[in-house]
Design a protein around this motif. Structure first.
Motif, PDB file in Angstrom:
ATOM      1  N   GLY A  51       4.347  -5.893  -3.879  1.00 45.92           N
ATOM      2  CA  GLY A  51       3.871  -5.527  -2.553  1.00 45.92           C
ATOM      3  C   GLY A  51       4.974  -5.492  -1.518  1.00 45.92           C
ATOM      4  N   THR A  52       4.558  -5.204  -0.279  1.00 47.70           N
ATOM      5  CA  THR A  52       5.464  -5.185   0.871  1.00 47.70           C
ATOM      6  C   THR A  52       4.817  -5.973   2.002  1.00 47.70           C
ATOM      7  N   LEU A 100       3.712  -6.738   5.575  1.00 43.95           N
ATOM      8  CA  LEU A 100       3.442  -5.975   6.794  1.00 43.95           C
ATOM      9  C   LEU A 100       3.640  -6.829   8.034  1.00 43.95           C
ATOM     10  N   THR A 102       0.361 -10.599   6.032  1.00 44.30           N
ATOM     11  CA  THR A 102      -0.412  -9.526   5.404  1.00 44.30           C
ATOM     12  C   THR A 102       0.516  -8.751   4.489  1.00 44.30           C
ATOM     13  N   ASP A 143       0.787  -5.407   1.704  1.00 48.70           N
ATOM     14  CA  ASP A 143       0.273  -4.171   1.128  1.00 48.70           C
ATOM     15  C   ASP A 143       0.719  -4.097  -0.323  1.00 48.70           C
ATOM     16  N   GLY A 184      -0.686  -1.777  -2.343  1.00 52.93           N
ATOM     17  CA  GLY A 184      -1.060  -0.437  -2.768  1.00 52.93           C
ATOM     18  C   GLY A 184      -2.427  -0.356  -3.408  1.00 52.93           C
ATOM     19  N   ALA A 207      -7.060  -2.103   1.206  1.00 51.98           N
ATOM     20  CA  ALA A 207      -6.839  -2.938   2.388  1.00 51.98           C
ATOM     21  C   ALA A 207      -5.740  -3.970   2.115  1.00 51.98           C
ATOM     22  N   ALA A 208      -4.999  -4.311   3.170  1.00 55.26           N
ATOM     23  CA  ALA A 208      -3.921  -5.293   3.036  1.00 55.26           C
ATOM     24  C   ALA A 208      -4.496  -6.675   2.732  1.00 55.26           C
ATOM     25  N   LYS A 230      -4.432 -10.779   2.976  1.00 58.57           N
ATOM     26  CA  LYS A 230      -4.002 -11.858   3.857  1.00 58.57           C
ATOM     27  C   LYS A 230      -3.652 -13.077   3.001  1.00 58.57           C
ATOM     28  N   ASN A 269      -9.832 -10.506   0.783  1.00 61.43           N
ATOM     29  CA  ASN A 269      -8.818  -9.893  -0.083  1.00 61.43           C
ATOM     30  C   ASN A 269      -9.459  -9.129  -1.242  1.00 61.43           C
ATOM     31  N   PHE A 278     -10.559  -5.853  -3.428  1.00 59.09           N
ATOM     32  CA  PHE A 278     -10.093  -4.508  -3.757  1.00 59.09           C
ATOM     33  C   PHE A 278     -10.960  -3.930  -4.866  1.00 59.09           C
ATOM     34  N   LYS A 336      -6.791   2.623  -7.715  1.00 59.57           N
ATOM     35  CA  LYS A 336      -6.066   3.626  -6.910  1.00 59.57           C
ATOM     36  C   LYS A 336      -5.008   4.343  -7.748  1.00 59.57           C
TER      37      LYS A 336
END
Length: 365
Positions: free
Chosen positions: A243-244, A246, A254, A256, A258, A261-262, A264, A300, A302, A323
């Protein structure tokens, strides 16, 4: 009082190969301390440095504050239990236990008295005249411990002593070893690649990888708050997502990954170097933290599509399409039904149960 051990900037090199690099740690007197890591990580080399069978290339080993340089194994307040136990098959159990005293010239009556005392300690009273071949694997292990204790060392060194036993016996012997350590009050230094052994028995654990001590802490700290990707992936099962970052306000970040939603994630005080917005990271979520959601109320969360599953009894290893990403994630089996292919699946986890770390080496499967 049993003596403390300290390693100060210890390096061990064999030609161009570095087995241990810059090891710094202190082991308190009376502590059950484990070195945990994969084969070839340097843990046995450090044990040999403490026992006197290996001199450091650089650095200092101290026992009770005294520099051990030039002090041989027979002059140190240590006793070593080898992986193969090295019991004498043609001698009686009592003679096996008393052998170190025989070497020191102790008379036969005193040797037998001490052997009988130690047989009581290891719960084998009255068994001194039996042969080693009459014992079970666990009983042989206890005899090896008694023999090491015969010379009343301050420090007992154990090099993967349970590795030859079957799973049930290893689990039983963990409890017995810990009970003996508490009873005699000695420092135990234990070498293992088995996370269950280290987590179950140890006051503290040093996790090692490629000659380096990656993290030192008690079992809960090592498991719940790893400070490196290697520790997070080596100690117990873990799911890892790239992830990255934010945002990061010091308490919550937070991320991301991919997947929609991001996420937490709470910052953990022992969670390794701080991550700033824009940093790439690895997000770790334990199988027991990740759950199949029944509604949209979870944090969190997904969405994904179920592809396949590897069922392992207490664990479910599921392959998902999220995704367009193929993910293989591990969950605890909570008794829920099997999932059909292409079925929509929602997963979630609590913010305090994820750990975000700077990218690093993962433990090999």
């Amino acid at each position: 009082m049993t003596k403390e051990i300290s390693l100060e900037h210890v390096w061990v090199e064999f030609g161009e190969f570095t087995a241990v690099q810059k090891a710094n740690l202190n082991i308190a007197g009376g502590e059950f301390f484990s070195f945990l890591g994969p084969s070839g990580c340097g843990k046995t080399t450090l044990l040999r440095c403490i026992s006197g069978f290996q001199e450091p290339t650089r650095g200092v080993v101290r026992i009770g504050g005294k520099d051990m340089k030039g002090v041989g194994p027979n002059k140190r307040p240590t006793a070593l239990i080898f992986q193969n136990l090295a019991l004498f098959p043609l001698r009686s159990i009592a003679d096996n236990i008393a052998f170190p005293l025989e070497v020191r010239g102790v008379d036969k009556k005193t040797r037998r008295k001490r052997a009988d005392e130690l047989l009581e300690l290891i719960a084998l009273p009255g068994q001194g005249d039996k042969k080693v071949s009459e014992l079970s694997g666990g009983q042989k292990q206890r005899v090896a411990i008694a023999r090491a204790l015969a010379v009343e060392p301050d420090i007992l060194l154990l090099d993967e002593p349970l590795s030859a036993l079957d799973l049930k016996l290893r689990q039983h012997m963990r409890s017995e070893l810990r009970a003996i350590q508490k009873q005699v009050g000695l420092t135990f230094i234990y070498i293992t690649h088995d996370q269950g052994e280290a987590l179950t028995m140890s006051d503290r654990i040093a996790v090692m990888n490629k000659g380096k001590v990656e993290q030192i802490g008690n079992g809960r700290t090592i498991y719940d708050h790893p400070t490196s990707s290697f520790v997070a992936s080596f100690v117990g099962e873990n799911n890892v997502l790239d992830g990255t970052v934010l945002t990061n306000d010091g308490k919550m970040m937070t991320i991301d990954a991919g997947l929609g939603a991001a996420f937490k994630i709470e910052n953990h005080p022992a969670g390794g170097p701080a991550l700033a917005p824009g940093d790439v990271c690895q997000l770790f979520v334990r199988p027991e933290a990740l759950r199949l959601a029944k509604d949209d109320s979870g944090l969190n969360q997904f969405e994904s599509k179920f592809v396949s599953e590897e069922f392992e009894g207490n664990m479910r290893h599921i392959v998902l399409d999220a995704k367009g990403k193929k993910l293989k994630l591990s969950l605890i089996n909570n008794g829920s039904n099997a999932i059909s292919a292409d079925t929509p699946v929602k997963l979630d986890f609590a913010p305090n149960l994820g750990i975000a770390l700077k990218p690093g080496e993962l433990a090999s499967a």
